[in-house]
Motif scaffolding. Structure first.
Motif, mmCIF file in Angstrom:
data_model
loop_
_atom_site.group_PDB
_atom_site.id
_atom_site.type_symbol
_atom_site.label_atom_id
_atom_site.label_comp_id
_atom_site.label_asym_id
_atom_site.label_seq_id
_atom_site.Cartn_x
_atom_site.Cartn_y
_atom_site.Cartn_z
ATOM 1 N N VAL A 59 -73.259 -5.849 12.086
ATOM 2 C CA VAL A 59 -74.411 -6.463 12.739
ATOM 3 C C VAL A 59 -75.218 -5.382 13.463
ATOM 4 O O VAL A 59 -74.660 -4.562 14.184
ATOM 5 C CB VAL A 59 -73.960 -7.540 13.755
ATOM 6 C CG1 VAL A 59 -75.163 -8.195 14.422
ATOM 7 C CG2 VAL A 59 -73.070 -8.578 13.089
ATOM 8 N N ARG A 60 -76.526 -5.433 13.261
ATOM 9 C CA ARG A 60 -77.451 -4.505 13.929
ATOM 10 C C ARG A 60 -78.471 -5.348 14.691
ATOM 11 O O ARG A 60 -79.211 -6.136 14.091
ATOM 12 C CB ARG A 60 -78.129 -3.636 12.868
ATOM 13 C CG ARG A 60 -79.179 -2.707 13.387
ATOM 14 C CD ARG A 60 -79.643 -1.700 12.360
ATOM 15 N NE ARG A 60 -80.258 -2.304 11.182
ATOM 16 C CZ ARG A 60 -80.578 -1.631 10.084
ATOM 17 N NH1 ARG A 60 -80.326 -0.337 9.991
ATOM 18 N NH2 ARG A 60 -81.135 -2.236 9.061
ATOM 19 N N ILE A 61 -78.492 -5.160 16.008
ATOM 20 C CA ILE A 61 -79.442 -5.886 16.857
ATOM 21 C C ILE A 61 -80.417 -4.861 17.428
ATOM 22 O O ILE A 61 -80.006 -3.893 18.082
ATOM 23 C CB ILE A 61 -78.727 -6.645 17.997
ATOM 24 C CG1 ILE A 61 -77.632 -7.563 17.431
ATOM 25 C CG2 ILE A 61 -79.738 -7.456 18.809
ATOM 26 C CD1 ILE A 61 -76.772 -8.229 18.490
ATOM 27 N N ALA A 62 -81.683 -5.038 17.156
ATOM 28 C CA ALA A 62 -82.723 -4.108 17.605
ATOM 29 C C ALA A 62 -82.776 -4.062 19.138
ATOM 30 O O ALA A 62 -82.370 -5.021 19.811
ATOM 31 C CB ALA A 62 -84.076 -4.537 17.038
ATOM 32 N N PRO A 63 -83.272 -2.955 19.700
ATOM 33 C CA PRO A 63 -83.371 -2.850 21.153
ATOM 34 C C PRO A 63 -84.059 -4.058 21.773
ATOM 35 O O PRO A 63 -85.087 -4.534 21.284
ATOM 36 C CB PRO A 63 -84.213 -1.581 21.350
ATOM 37 C CG PRO A 63 -83.884 -0.742 20.151
ATOM 38 C CD PRO A 63 -83.761 -1.743 19.023
ATOM 39 N N ALA A 114 -76.974 -10.012 23.696
ATOM 40 C CA ALA A 114 -78.268 -9.349 23.892
ATOM 41 C C ALA A 114 -78.077 -7.843 23.822
ATOM 42 O O ALA A 114 -77.164 -7.297 24.453
ATOM 43 C CB ALA A 114 -78.854 -9.741 25.247
ATOM 44 N N ALA A 115 -78.935 -7.171 23.060
ATOM 45 C CA ALA A 115 -78.903 -5.712 22.964
ATOM 46 C C ALA A 115 -79.678 -5.104 24.121
ATOM 47 O O ALA A 115 -80.667 -5.668 24.592
ATOM 48 C CB ALA A 115 -79.504 -5.256 21.637
ATOM 49 N N GLY A 116 -79.230 -3.927 24.550
ATOM 50 C CA GLY A 116 -79.939 -3.173 25.574
ATOM 51 C C GLY A 116 -81.020 -2.302 24.961
ATOM 52 O O GLY A 116 -81.432 -2.493 23.807
ATOM 53 N N ASP A 117 -81.454 -1.313 25.717
ATOM 54 C CA ASP A 117 -82.555 -0.433 25.296
ATOM 55 C C ASP A 117 -82.242 0.404 24.067
ATOM 56 O O ASP A 117 -83.154 0.881 23.393
ATOM 57 C CB ASP A 117 -82.946 0.508 26.436
ATOM 58 C CG ASP A 117 -83.568 -0.236 27.610
ATOM 59 O OD1 ASP A 117 -84.060 -1.366 27.412
ATOM 60 O OD2 ASP A 117 -83.556 0.329 28.722
ATOM 61 N N ASN A 118 -80.961 0.613 23.751
ATOM 62 C CA ASN A 118 -80.567 1.432 22.596
ATOM 63 C C ASN A 118 -80.182 0.604 21.381
ATOM 64 O O ASN A 118 -79.709 1.146 20.388
ATOM 65 C CB ASN A 118 -79.391 2.345 22.976
ATOM 66 C CG ASN A 118 -79.760 3.314 24.057
ATOM 67 O OD1 ASN A 118 -80.839 3.900 24.041
ATOM 68 N ND2 ASN A 118 -78.886 3.489 25.028
#
Length: 131
Positions: A59-63, A114-118
């Motif tokens: 899974v890849r969650i954008a910033p 929830a993803a953070g800034d990175n």
């Protein structure tokens, strides 16, 4: 940046090894999540391959994007965080997500990630398989 390199190693050099064969993660396409903007999945192991017993997804969650509040009525879910940072809210309790964290999300329990800034990169497993 080091976390990003770790994820890229999984994406470009990672393999699924079974008794039958070896499948390179790079050969598995990304799929956009049907409900959540900025979320993509690689279906590493599908329910069709396991007779519905389990599925395994990169899974890849954008910033600053998220997998919003939802419930899996039939599946236990686990997460293994491999890169990036973010937050899990599991049944109203908040947990920091960073590389090395493993979490268990029981069926019928509301949660969100929830993803953070990175951004955030994780393996998600579902038992039984996510359809």
């Amino acid at each position: 940046m080091e976390n990003q390199k770790l994820f890229e190693t999984f994406e470009t050099k990672g393999n699924l090894c079974t008794l039958q064969d070896v499948t390179a993660f790079a050969d598995i396409p990304w799929s956009k999540h049907p409900s959540f903007e900025g979320v993509e999945l690689k279906h590493i192991v599908t329910g069709a391959q396991t007779e519905g017993a389990f599925s395994y997804h990169l899974v890849r969650i954008a910033p600053n994007c998220k997998i919003g509040h939802h419930v899996h009525k039939e599946q236990l879910e686990t997460h293994e965080v491999i890169a990036g940072n973010g937050t899990l809210i599991n049944n109203g309790q908040s947990f920091a997500y960073e590389p090395g964290i493993i979490s268990i999300l029981p069926k019928n329990i509301p949660h969100e990630v929830a993803a953070g800034d990175n951004g955030l990169y994780l393996f998600a497993k579902f038992m039984p398989a996510l359809n």
